[in-house]
Design an enzyme around this catalytic site. Structure first.
Site, PDB file in Angstrom:
ATOM      1  N   HIS A  80      39.018  67.387  32.948  1.00 56.03           N
ATOM      2  CA  HIS A  80      38.926  66.207  33.817  1.00 56.03           C
ATOM      3  C   HIS A  80      37.481  65.740  34.032  1.00 56.03           C
ATOM      4  CE1 HIS A  80      43.131  66.226  34.740  1.00 56.03           C
ATOM      5  NE2 HIS A  80      43.094  67.408  35.311  1.00 56.03           N
ATOM      6  N   HIS A 135      48.343  67.493  33.026  1.00 57.54           N
ATOM      7  CA  HIS A 135      47.492  66.422  33.537  1.00 57.54           C
ATOM      8  C   HIS A 135      46.676  65.814  32.397  1.00 57.54           C
ATOM      9  CE1 HIS A 135      48.039  69.335  36.901  1.00 57.54           C
ATOM     10  NE2 HIS A 135      48.326  68.228  37.565  1.00 57.54           N
ATOM     11  N   ASP A 173      50.465  74.207  32.648  1.00 59.71           N
ATOM     12  CA  ASP A 173      51.088  73.675  33.867  1.00 59.71           C
ATOM     13  C   ASP A 173      52.198  72.666  33.562  1.00 59.71           C
ATOM     14  OD1 ASP A 173      49.053  72.089  32.895  1.00 59.71           O
ATOM     15  OD2 ASP A 173      47.991  71.902  34.792  1.00 59.71           O
TER      16      ASP A 173
END
Length: 317
Positions: free
Chosen positions: A123, A162, A247
């Protein structure tokens, strides 16, 4: 030979009940040890990434902000991202360790590799630490491969739940790095639309496949078989770096995809087969997310077993 890099001292990077916690690392190492996998992999020594290595992908503003936090004894950089007095050294060792692991694989000193490092980094953009991470480990390693002239065309495949907005941000205009991601959408950080395909000279070397909450193995694997794997093969990389976030697992508490252990195993087999076809099997898997400790340990154990099998030339089917 499969090589591994990990840092036992990363446990000093912790904050209260934060989901990105040392127990993640401990669960993985326990799983690898219990299966007899850790002893079969060669250790890559740790070192801190240099300022020059970090400057290839990060602006000085990012480093200055972390240094300011350290002067205050650490703290929260944003509502999700923390920094302790030890975190900066840990993050720099993670970046240096991943870089040297990738260099070893690229130079043929190891067949492939596994990085069990934290904090994660996909990120982190050129200028902002975010999403639990301080610096972008994969981006630093990719640029180091190019700077060392051991790989010129690099594919980064990101299966974390994500979207890796930071990795996309850093390489969006670069035609020599192909970034591909599956991710739950809409979900944190809100990026990764299908229409985002890169900018300028890099247009066409970003591929986002957003997935709806509830997506399971069939759709997850189809995104790779029908879109990402053919696109990466067409790009013809000479190195494959995987941002391996677990995840997307059905048991993970931070998101809503429904991928099983078997789903991850099938994907990893196909990624290793792709690496064999494109770049002589040169693949490194770098840990990103994954917050259900038992599922995380199992899945990384499966990944290590498949890397070892690929390194020995065994059929993974």
């Amino acid at each position: 030979m499969t090589a591994i890099v990990h840092d036992p001292e990363n446990i000093a990077h912790h904050h209260l009940d934060h989901p990105e916690r040392p127990e993640r690392y401990q669960a993985i190492l326990e799983a690898l040890s219990n299966r007899g996998l850790l002893e079969r992999m060669a250790d890559v020594p740790l070192r801190e990434a240099t300022s020059e290595e970090m400057a290839r992908v990060h602006d000085h503003v990012l480093v200055s902000r972390i240094e300011e936090a350290l002067l205050k004894g650490g703290g929260m950089l944003d509502p999700d991202t923390y920094c302790t007095p030890a975190s900066w050294d840990i993050a720099r060792r993670a970046a240096g360790g991943l870089t040297d692991l990738c260099l070893a694989v690229a130079r043929g000193e190891a067949a492939n590799g596994l990085a069990v490092l934290r904090p994660p980094g996909h990120h982190v953009t050129r200028t902002v630490s975010m999403g639990f991470g301080l610096i972008n480990l994969a981006a630093i390693a990719a640029r180091a491969l190019q700077d060392a002239q051991v790989a010129s065309r690099i594919a980064i495949v990101d299966f974390d739940v994500h979207h890796g907005n930071g990795t996309e941000d850093i390489f969006a205009d670069d035609p020599t790095v192909f970034y591909a991601s599956t991710h739950q959408y809409p979900h944190y950080p809100g990026t990764g639309r299908a229409r985002d395909t890169g900018t300028g000279a890099g247009t066409g070397t970003t591929l986002n496949i957003p997935l709806a909450a509830g997506t399971g193995d069939d759709e997850f694997l189809a995104a790779y078989r029908e879109n990402i794997l053919p696109a990466v093969e067409n790009f013809a990389p000479d190195f494959l770096l995987v941002s391996a976030g677990y995840d997307a697992h059905r048991d993970d508490p931070l998101a809503g995809l429904e991928v099983s252990d078997e789903g991850f195993q099938l994907l990893e087999e196909e990624l290793m087969a792709l690496a064999h076809r494109c770049c002589g099997g040169k693949i490194v898997m770098n840990l990103e997310g994954g917050y259900h400790l038992e599922a995380l340990g199992r899945c990384v154990g499966h990944s290590a077993a498949r890397l070892l099998a690929a390194a020995s030339g065994k059929d993974l089917s």
